[in-house]
Design an enzyme around this catalytic site. Structure first.
Site, PDB file in Angstrom:
ATOM      1  N   LYS A 170       0.894  -1.172   0.000  1.00  0.00           N
ATOM      2  CA  LYS A 170       0.000   0.000   0.000  1.00  0.00           C
ATOM      3  C   LYS A 170       0.925   1.212   0.000  1.00  0.00           C
ATOM      4  CE  LYS A 170      -1.653   3.125   1.994  1.00  0.00           C
ATOM      5  NZ  LYS A 170      -1.504   4.571   1.606  1.00  0.00           N
ATOM      6  N   GLY A 201      -4.516   3.351  -2.230  1.00  0.00           N
ATOM      7  CA  GLY A 201      -5.619   3.776  -1.372  1.00  0.00           C
ATOM      8  C   GLY A 201      -5.145   4.658  -0.248  1.00  0.00           C
ATOM      9  N   GLY A 203      -4.405   5.787   3.697  1.00  0.00           N
ATOM     10  CA  GLY A 203      -3.820   5.131   4.867  1.00  0.00           C
ATOM     11  C   GLY A 203      -4.829   4.584   5.851  1.00  0.00           C
ATOM     12  N   PRO A 204      -5.729   5.438   6.345  1.00  0.00           N
ATOM     13  CA  PRO A 204      -6.666   4.953   7.368  1.00  0.00           C
ATOM     14  C   PRO A 204      -7.680   3.941   6.835  1.00  0.00           C
ATOM     15  CG  PRO A 204      -6.516   7.362   7.383  1.00  0.00           C
ATOM     16  CD  PRO A 204      -5.827   6.890   6.140  1.00  0.00           C
ATOM     17  N   GLY A 207      -4.557   1.153   4.161  1.00  0.00           N
ATOM     18  CA  GLY A 207      -3.380   0.872   4.998  1.00  0.00           C
ATOM     19  C   GLY A 207      -3.768   0.143   6.264  1.00  0.00           C
ATOM     20  N   GLU A 245      10.066   2.036  10.355  1.00  0.00           N
ATOM     21  CA  GLU A 245      11.112   3.007  10.034  1.00  0.00           C
ATOM     22  C   GLU A 245      10.439   4.367  10.142  1.00  0.00           C
ATOM     23  OE1 GLU A 245      13.220   5.492   8.890  1.00  0.00           O
ATOM     24  OE2 GLU A 245      13.108   4.845   6.804  1.00  0.00           O
ATOM     25  N   CYS A 279      13.993  11.363   6.025  1.00  0.00           N
ATOM     26  CA  CYS A 279      13.881  11.041   7.458  1.00  0.00           C
ATOM     27  C   CYS A 279      15.252  11.090   8.130  1.00  0.00           C
ATOM     28  CB  CYS A 279      13.216   9.700   7.660  1.00  0.00           C
ATOM     29  SG  CYS A 279      13.847   8.402   6.615  1.00  0.00           S
ATOM     30  N   GLU A 369      10.407  16.738  14.159  1.00  0.00           N
ATOM     31  CA  GLU A 369      10.752  16.533  12.754  1.00  0.00           C
ATOM     32  C   GLU A 369       9.947  17.501  11.900  1.00  0.00           C
ATOM     33  OE1 GLU A 369       9.622  12.722  10.875  1.00  0.00           O
ATOM     34  OE2 GLU A 369      11.669  12.712  10.124  1.00  0.00           O
TER      35      GLU A 369
HETATM   36  P1  NAP Z   1       2.102   8.810   7.275  1.00  0.00           P
HETATM   37  O1  NAP Z   1       0.689   9.223   7.380  1.00  0.00           O
HETATM   38  O2  NAP Z   1       2.729   8.093   8.401  1.00  0.00           O
HETATM   39  O3  NAP Z   1       2.223   7.949   5.921  1.00  0.00           O
HETATM   40  C1  NAP Z   1       3.025   6.827   5.690  1.00  0.00           C
HETATM   41  C2  NAP Z   1       2.197   5.709   5.061  1.00  0.00           C
HETATM   42  O4  NAP Z   1       1.265   5.195   6.015  1.00  0.00           O
HETATM   43  C3  NAP Z   1       1.341   6.157   3.877  1.00  0.00           C
HETATM   44  O5  NAP Z   1       1.232   5.117   2.942  1.00  0.00           O
HETATM   45  C4  NAP Z   1       0.015   6.419   4.546  1.00  0.00           C
HETATM   46  O6  NAP Z   1      -1.059   6.482   3.665  1.00  0.00           O
HETATM   47  C5  NAP Z   1      -0.056   5.270   5.504  1.00  0.00           C
HETATM   48  N1  NAP Z   1      -1.004   5.439   6.612  1.00  0.00           N
HETATM   49  C6  NAP Z   1      -1.501   6.595   7.125  1.00  0.00           C
HETATM   50  N2  NAP Z   1      -2.340   6.326   8.140  1.00  0.00           N
HETATM   51  C7  NAP Z   1      -2.391   4.978   8.267  1.00  0.00           C
HETATM   52  C8  NAP Z   1      -3.082   4.087   9.151  1.00  0.00           C
HETATM   53  N3  NAP Z   1      -3.910   4.534  10.094  1.00  0.00           N
HETATM   54  N4  NAP Z   1      -2.881   2.753   9.014  1.00  0.00           N
HETATM   55  C9  NAP Z   1      -2.042   2.282   8.076  1.00  0.00           C
HETATM   56  N5  NAP Z   1      -1.374   3.076   7.216  1.00  0.00           N
HETATM   57  C10 NAP Z   1      -1.531   4.404   7.309  1.00  0.00           C
HETATM   58  O7  NAP Z   1       2.999  10.062   6.942  1.00  0.00           O
HETATM   59  P2  NAP Z   1       2.589  11.364   6.125  1.00  0.00           P
HETATM   60  O8  NAP Z   1       1.195  11.809   6.512  1.00  0.00           O
HETATM   61  O9  NAP Z   1       2.794  11.112   4.697  1.00  0.00           O
HETATM   62  O10 NAP Z   1       3.665  12.405   6.647  1.00  0.00           O
HETATM   63  C11 NAP Z   1       3.524  13.000   7.923  1.00  0.00           C
HETATM   64  C12 NAP Z   1       4.874  13.140   8.593  1.00  0.00           C
HETATM   65  O11 NAP Z   1       5.487  11.866   8.745  1.00  0.00           O
HETATM   66  C13 NAP Z   1       5.935  13.940   7.856  1.00  0.00           C
HETATM   67  O12 NAP Z   1       5.809  15.298   8.036  1.00  0.00           O
HETATM   68  C14 NAP Z   1       7.205  13.395   8.431  1.00  0.00           C
HETATM   69  O13 NAP Z   1       7.481  14.025   9.649  1.00  0.00           O
HETATM   70  C15 NAP Z   1       6.881  11.955   8.664  1.00  0.00           C
HETATM   71  N6  NAP Z   1       7.384  11.081   7.578  1.00  0.00           N
HETATM   72  C16 NAP Z   1       8.446  10.312   7.808  1.00  0.00           C
HETATM   73  C17 NAP Z   1       8.934   9.503   6.797  1.00  0.00           C
HETATM   74  C18 NAP Z   1      10.114   8.626   6.980  1.00  0.00           C
HETATM   75  O14 NAP Z   1      10.743   8.267   5.999  1.00  0.00           O
HETATM   76  N7  NAP Z   1      10.444   8.202   8.155  1.00  0.00           N
HETATM   77  C19 NAP Z   1       8.320   9.493   5.556  1.00  0.00           C
HETATM   78  C20 NAP Z   1       7.196  10.298   5.352  1.00  0.00           C
HETATM   79  C21 NAP Z   1       6.742  11.066   6.374  1.00  0.00           C
HETATM   80  P3  NAP Z   1      -1.473   7.943   3.076  1.00  0.00           P
HETATM   81  O15 NAP Z   1      -0.427   8.272   2.092  1.00  0.00           O
HETATM   82  O16 NAP Z   1      -2.816   7.737   2.475  1.00  0.00           O
HETATM   83  O17 NAP Z   1      -1.507   8.898   4.240  1.00  0.00           O
END
Ligand code: NAP
Ligand code: MG
Length: 462
Positions: A170, A201, A203-204, A207, A245, A279, A369
């Site tokens: 996903k 799709g 995340g919520p 995912g 990660e 990250c 971050e």
């Molecule tokens: P995120 O919401 O954690 O997204 C990462 C992945 O998880 C995406 O595929 C996302 O789908 C999915 N996801 C979201 N909610 C989920 C849930 N409840 N259950 C399962 N999967 C779920 O991160 P983001 O919103 O893109 O970014 C927010 C912040 O996260 C950034 O500002 C940064 O600080 C941090 N970040 C860290 C990394 C890293 O490499 N460590 C990478 C990206 C972001 P969707 O795309 O549909 O939300």
């Protein structure tokens, strides 16, 4: 841009169960460039069933044959590298040369490394009167973010396939086109039906359905700490393997004996590449008080030179979030020496390369971050002070140490609570384990350590 209107499940593109779609936006001009289906629980279930059905045959495929398929996948990624770079630039916004070198280039190295590891890894070991077998964990649910859209997919899928696992991916809602290209590459490489499956799709919805699915044996997640925590809890309740990660707030420690100009220049470039959406970026620059003013001037100059070469942030939400952090830095008393919260262009989610001086270790911009092109220069008095500051966040993903000689830098690096440290500008190594101490995560990616995440052991006694 070209987009599939279905899910890649069991070796073919199949219509989604529902009608919902996700618009894909180019963050450089805010135009919708494609639509992809927004999958739900039904699509995830179909993909997990396909992965489970394909598991016994793939797990029993000799490692040399799995290696040959991964090598074929690498070759397709090489052949289609221009298309990959253009797609990443269109949906993430990274400047094309960066997409070519990093977003398209690094996955080739990583896929190549797993083609070799699959062929050479000791999946069987003798221990006294026992034979220990390293067997695949099973069906992997991979959930990836948008910031390195292809790298993060390959860093999960290649070792999973090398181990003999099957996968349901996903990808992030912001970068589904790169994921669809990857699915095409898997198909072209002749990887058997059901071994890799893609569900686009939200995340919520998709995912969460994947993380909670009974048919998934291991969840590998990269993204925010908030979502990682939730996925870890879900996996814990189901006694399921999990790899997380998460974020970072890494320190770039410049010791007084270092080449200051080089350390500052490389440090600024490390953060500005990918617009700070990395990250492992060294977002805190730690400088000895005797060199602080000089470092501030060098950093401001390096950031200003970056100017227009920086891409936009991925979406409107990240744009607002990063600008909010910059405003908060000013409000808490840090001094702006480059950039600022104003949007430099009328269109697109751009933020200027930003440098803060007079940042103290407890400020919000030094603790949280930001995920944008923002560097904080923090002053230290002596080495113990530098270490306290470097280790003084909840994170521990990466870092850098600069000194007159490597031994001095290594001595400092060994005291840092972090998973990866670059010594005097050390180069990227696709075989080096990548992952976090503390709240930066659980588990490691890349190289043989990354492969081991997808294996479980069975011992037979004779
Ligand atoms: P995120 O919401 O954690 O997204 C990462 C992945 O998880 C995406 O595929 C996302 O789908 C999915 N996801 C979201 N909610 C989920 C849930 N409840 N259950 C399962 N999967 C779920 O991160 P983001 O919103 O893109 O970014 C927010 C912040 O996260 C950034 O500002 C940064 O600080 C941090 N970040 C860290 C990394 C890293 O490499 N460590 C990478 C990206 C972001 P969707 O795309 O549909 O939300
Ligand atoms: Mg999200």
């Amino acid at each position: 841009m070209k987009a599939h209107d279905g899910m890649y499940i069991d070796g073919a593109w199949r219509p989604a169960a529902g009608r919902d779609t996700i618009p894909v936006v180019n963050p450089a001009d805010e135009q919708v460039i494609a639509e992809v289906p927004a999958g739900g629980a039904e699509d995830v279930d179909a993909a997990v069933r396909a992965a489970r059905a394909a598991l016994p045959a793939w797990a029993a495929t000799p490692p040399a044959e799995r290696a040959a398929r991964i090598a074929a996948l690498r070759d397709v990624l090489v052949a289609r590298k221009d298309e990959i770079a253009e797609t990443v630039t269109a949906e993430l916004g990274a400047p094309l040369p960066f997409s070519q070198a990093v977003h398209a280039g690094v996955p080739v190295l990583v896929a190549g490394s797993y083609a070799e590891l699959a062929a050479s890894y000791a999946f069987e070991e003798k221990v006294g009167n026992s034979t220990v077998y390293a067997e695949p964990v099973g069906v992997v649910g991979a959930i990836t973010p948008w910031n390195y859209p292809l790298h993060q997919i390959v860093a999960k899928v290649a070792p999973a396939l090398a181990a003999g696992c099957t996968v349901v991916l996903k990808p992030a809602e912001d970068t589904p086109l790169t994921a669809q290209l990857f699915a095409e590459a898997v198909h072209e490489a002749g990887i058997p039906a059901g071994v890799f499956n893609l569900v686009t799709g939200l995340g919520p919805v998709a995912g969460q359905a994947l993380a909670e699915h009974d048919g998934v044996d291991l969840v590998s997640f990269t993204g925010s700490t908030a979502v990682g925590r939730q996925i870890g809890a879900t996996a814990g309740a189901a006694v399921k393997r999990v790899a997380l990660e998460l974020g970072g707030k890494s320190a770039n420690v410049i010791l007084p004996s270092a080449d200051l100009a080089k350390a500052v220049g490389v440090g600024i470039a490390n953060v500005m590449g990918n617009s700070g959406q990395t990250c492992s970026a060294w977002t805190r620059m730690l400088v000895h008080t005797s060199q602080y003013d000089e470092a501030v001037a060098l950093a401001a100059e390096a950031a200003a030179k970056y100017g227009d070469r920086i891409g936009p942030l991925v979406n409107a939400k990240q744009h607002a979030r990063v600008r909010g952090y910059i405003e908060q830095g000013v409000a808490e008393g840090a001094r702006l020496v480059a950039g600022g919260p104003e949007a430099p262009r009328e269109q697109g989610y751009f933020v200027s390369p930003t440098v803060f001086a007079d940042v103290t270790p407890e400020m919000t911009i030094a603790q949280e971050e930001i995920f944008g092109p923002v560097v904080s220069l923090i002053r230290y008095e002596d080495e113990d002070d530098a270490l306290r500051i470097a280790n003084g966040t909840v994170y521990g993903l990466a870092g850098a140490v600069w000194a007159g000689d490597d031994a001095e830098a290594v001595a400092f690096a060994r005291r840092m609570d972090t998973g990866q440290v670059d010594i005097n500008g050390g180069r990227f190594n696709p075989l080096a384990p990548f992952g976090g101490y503390k709240q930066s995560g659980v588990g490691r990616e890349l190289g043989s350590h990354g492969l081991a995440e997808y294996l479980q052991t069975k011992s037979l006694q004779f």
